[in-house]
Design an enzyme around this catalytic site. Sequence first.
Site, mmCIF file in Angstrom:
data_model
loop_
_atom_site.group_PDB
_atom_site.id
_atom_site.type_symbol
_atom_site.label_atom_id
_atom_site.label_comp_id
_atom_site.label_asym_id
_atom_site.label_seq_id
_atom_site.Cartn_x
_atom_site.Cartn_y
_atom_site.Cartn_z
ATOM 1 N N LYS A 211 -6.437 -22.930 -26.605
ATOM 2 C CA LYS A 211 -6.267 -23.052 -25.593
ATOM 3 C C LYS A 211 -5.283 -24.261 -25.748
ATOM 4 O O LYS A 211 -5.789 -25.186 -25.828
ATOM 5 C CB LYS A 211 -7.907 -23.663 -24.142
ATOM 6 C CG LYS A 211 -7.593 -23.916 -23.195
ATOM 7 C CD LYS A 211 -8.591 -24.610 -22.041
ATOM 8 C CE LYS A 211 -7.396 -26.461 -22.238
ATOM 9 N NZ LYS A 211 -6.252 -26.702 -22.009
ATOM 10 N N GLU A 287 -8.454 -34.722 -34.629
ATOM 11 C CA GLU A 287 -6.878 -35.588 -34.235
ATOM 12 C C GLU A 287 -6.839 -36.782 -32.745
ATOM 13 O O GLU A 287 -6.712 -35.762 -31.934
ATOM 14 C CB GLU A 287 -6.063 -35.348 -34.181
ATOM 15 C CG GLU A 287 -6.386 -33.935 -35.808
ATOM 16 C CD GLU A 287 -6.039 -35.329 -37.110
ATOM 17 O OE1 GLU A 287 -5.777 -35.904 -36.920
ATOM 18 O OE2 GLU A 287 -5.558 -34.086 -38.096
ATOM 19 N N CYS A 321 2.000 -39.117 -30.965
ATOM 20 C CA CYS A 321 0.691 -39.981 -31.546
ATOM 21 C C CYS A 321 0.514 -40.224 -32.733
ATOM 22 O O CYS A 321 0.049 -42.378 -32.054
ATOM 23 C CB CYS A 321 -0.399 -38.787 -31.439
ATOM 24 S SG CYS A 321 -0.021 -37.687 -32.882
ATOM 25 N N GLU A 419 -3.773 -47.456 -25.764
ATOM 26 C CA GLU A 419 -2.173 -46.459 -25.802
ATOM 27 C C GLU A 419 -1.595 -46.659 -24.558
ATOM 28 O O GLU A 419 -2.353 -45.974 -23.257
ATOM 29 C CB GLU A 419 -3.002 -45.265 -26.780
ATOM 30 C CG GLU A 419 -2.031 -44.086 -27.241
ATOM 31 C CD GLU A 419 -2.570 -43.138 -27.155
ATOM 32 O OE1 GLU A 419 -3.257 -42.444 -27.117
ATOM 33 O OE2 GLU A 419 -2.025 -42.442 -28.249
HETATM 34 P P1 TAP Z 1 -6.639 -35.081 -23.770
HETATM 35 O O1 TAP Z 1 -6.891 -35.051 -22.099
HETATM 36 O O2 TAP Z 1 -7.659 -35.219 -24.600
HETATM 37 O O3 TAP Z 1 -6.340 -33.118 -24.041
HETATM 38 C C1 TAP Z 1 -6.520 -32.000 -24.718
HETATM 39 C C2 TAP Z 1 -6.624 -31.282 -24.664
HETATM 40 O O4 TAP Z 1 -8.754 -31.245 -24.347
HETATM 41 C C3 TAP Z 1 -6.320 -30.480 -23.390
HETATM 42 O O5 TAP Z 1 -5.825 -29.050 -24.107
HETATM 43 C C4 TAP Z 1 -6.806 -30.397 -21.949
HETATM 44 O O6 TAP Z 1 -7.016 -29.695 -21.202
HETATM 45 C C5 TAP Z 1 -8.500 -30.720 -23.140
HETATM 46 N N1 TAP Z 1 -9.590 -30.822 -22.394
HETATM 47 C C6 TAP Z 1 -9.986 -31.842 -21.452
HETATM 48 N N2 TAP Z 1 -10.941 -31.615 -20.950
HETATM 49 C C7 TAP Z 1 -11.893 -31.143 -22.315
HETATM 50 C C8 TAP Z 1 -13.352 -30.721 -22.268
HETATM 51 N N3 TAP Z 1 -14.330 -31.303 -20.907
HETATM 52 N N4 TAP Z 1 -13.392 -29.632 -23.111
HETATM 53 C C9 TAP Z 1 -12.431 -29.035 -24.335
HETATM 54 N N5 TAP Z 1 -11.202 -29.435 -23.933
HETATM 55 C C10 TAP Z 1 -10.493 -30.456 -22.654
HETATM 56 O O7 TAP Z 1 -5.010 -35.904 -24.222
HETATM 57 P P2 TAP Z 1 -3.744 -34.917 -23.544
HETATM 58 O O8 TAP Z 1 -3.964 -36.478 -22.311
HETATM 59 O O9 TAP Z 1 -4.128 -33.798 -23.016
HETATM 60 O O10 TAP Z 1 -3.399 -35.791 -24.893
HETATM 61 C C11 TAP Z 1 -2.724 -37.312 -24.829
HETATM 62 C C12 TAP Z 1 -3.996 -37.914 -26.192
HETATM 63 O O11 TAP Z 1 -3.639 -37.152 -27.460
HETATM 64 C C13 TAP Z 1 -3.421 -39.152 -26.438
HETATM 65 O O12 TAP Z 1 -5.017 -40.346 -26.941
HETATM 66 C C14 TAP Z 1 -2.727 -38.985 -28.112
HETATM 67 O O13 TAP Z 1 -2.516 -39.660 -28.773
HETATM 68 C C15 TAP Z 1 -3.645 -37.827 -28.913
HETATM 69 N N6 TAP Z 1 -2.931 -37.430 -29.609
HETATM 70 C C16 TAP Z 1 -3.257 -37.450 -30.718
HETATM 71 C C17 TAP Z 1 -2.660 -35.958 -31.489
HETATM 72 C C18 TAP Z 1 -3.515 -36.813 -33.543
HETATM 73 S S1 TAP Z 1 -2.566 -35.676 -33.837
HETATM 74 N N7 TAP Z 1 -3.859 -37.800 -33.352
HETATM 75 C C19 TAP Z 1 -1.571 -36.068 -31.303
HETATM 76 C C20 TAP Z 1 -0.614 -35.994 -30.166
HETATM 77 C C21 TAP Z 1 -1.796 -36.653 -28.907
HETATM 78 P P3 TAP Z 1 -6.220 -30.050 -20.136
HETATM 79 O O14 TAP Z 1 -4.742 -29.935 -20.600
HETATM 80 O O15 TAP Z 1 -6.276 -29.315 -18.858
HETATM 81 O O16 TAP Z 1 -6.338 -31.459 -19.857
#
Ligand code: TAP
Length: 517
Positions: A211, A287, A321, A419
């Site tokens: 997803k 991650e 990230c 962050e």
């Molecule tokens: P999230 O809001 O956590 O979303 C990540 C993924 O999870 C998206 O596909 C999201 O869907 C999905 N998701 C949300 N709620 C969920 C639930 N209840 N059950 C299952 N899946 C769910 O993060 P983001 O805002 O997209 O990304 C930013 C964050 O990612 C930052 O904190 C960043 O640091 C972190 N990040 C970490 C890394 C590594 S390698 N550590 C790499 C990249 C990013 P939707 O698309 O619908 O929101």
Amino acid sequence: GQLVRILRQGSGGAAGQQLDFEGFTLKANKREIRVPTQLFINGEFVDAEGQRTLDIVNPTDEEVLCQVACASSGDVDRAVQAAHSAFYGSWKQISARQRGQLMLNLADLMEQHKEELATIESVDSGAVYTLALKTHVGMSIDAWRYFAGWCDKIQGSTIPVNPARPNNVLTFTRKEPIGVCGLITPWNYPLMMLSWKMAACIAAGNTCLIKPAQTCPLTALKFAELTVLAGFPPGVINVLPGKGSDAGQAVADHPLVRKLGFTGSTPIGKHIMKSCADSNLKKCSLELGGKSPLIVFADCDMDKAVKHGMSSVFFNKGENCIAAGRLFVEDRIHDEFVRRVLKDLRTMTIGDPLNRSTAHGPQNHKAHFDKLLDFCQRGVAEGATLVYGGGRVPNLKGYFFTPTVFTNVTDDMYIAQEESFGPIMIISKFNGSDVDSLMQRANRTEYGLASGVFTKDIGKALSFADRIEAGTVFINVYNKTDVAAPFGGFKQSGYGKDLGQEALNEYLKTKCVTVEY
Ligand code: TAP
């Protein structure tokens, strides 16, 4: 929508048959690119239950690009059933070496389509095209090739155990795939996050469904089309754009999913871990977020420190990230460092990410852009000094955020602790004669993803590497990741590595066999 018809290839059961899908034609970068807009389940592009769709917005002009099918829990169940059947059926018939060959076919197809993939990524996520080509797509191809090489090298060991005399005993281990894996990825590097996880997952012999983030699922759908051309059997790889709270949650809850690979925020990671436990105790790797410290000592190579310090924050418009969330600059060189960063920032080209001279594109989507505005307002309200940027690029449509620099940031401030995930440099000073308190400050965070240090003194650099609580340490460089090197965090940045040999173990289970003779 528009119907597209391609011919299936390869070893899949349906080889030679036609594959139809609805898609839209993206006209950009002097190309016309057909992009599927349906869910990809069991080797077919299909509509979502109830014909639900997501609007996909181009962050460069804020216009709706297209509509993409939006999966519900029923669609997730269909995909899991397909992946389950494939795991116990067609995928089992394929040898490890053939599996590696399929992955190499896929990597070759991605290479042939790399300009298309990079164009889609650039339009959909706002990534600068040159970076999308090199990193988003280039490192994705590398990941598929790297893990393809592992397929026929996954092996256990023989272990000397105590026999019950007079009998002998032989104990050996086997590394087995886990089964159906769910992958959930964020929006910052859509195709690369998919590839980092899925290449390890597939190399280990699993089947999967992904997803992708709802804001930019287009490269994942183009990728799905390429998996058909590469010859993957139906059901091995399934791609389901949808909302996290709905489709994502259904993946985490599904009783036939045995492993979940997640990249995203720490709060959602915690929630997902609970769902994994409550549903069927599925294995999970997380991650998560970071607030990585970068230390610049006065004895550094200043040119290098400024260059890498800039990219530690502004690379991929800060949607990175491992971005350095906090720079600690030694007080003796602080003012010069800031002056040189500002000089470089003033000449940074901001604009259309498809333009080859652009260095800084739009943020990924509106909600994120608004969070960055709020982040900067909090910094100002707390008394940090805003020396550059802090808001929208004037007179430019799209989610363009001016690269920003804050100085005089103290440890207790929100902007020192949280962050931003955006192009915001947070600078604090330190006294070079008190490295102990510097290390305490650098480690005083619940995150532990990455870190960096600039100094010509190798002893100082290595003692930083010893003492820092982070999964990645960069010395006199930043953002230097490679598909062969393990990547992942400590503390609340999660656990379980992506990339390198360690990533394979995340998608394998060990069986121990004992024979008495
Ligand atoms: P999230 O809001 O956590 O979303 C990540 C993924 O999870 C998206 O596909 C999201 O869907 C999905 N998701 C949300 N709620 C969920 C639930 N209840 N059950 C299952 N899946 C769910 O993060 P983001 O805002 O997209 O990304 C930013 C964050 O990612 C930052 O904190 C960043 O640091 C972190 N990040 C970490 C890394 C590594 S390698 N550590 C790499 C990249 C990013 P939707 O698309 O619908 O929101």
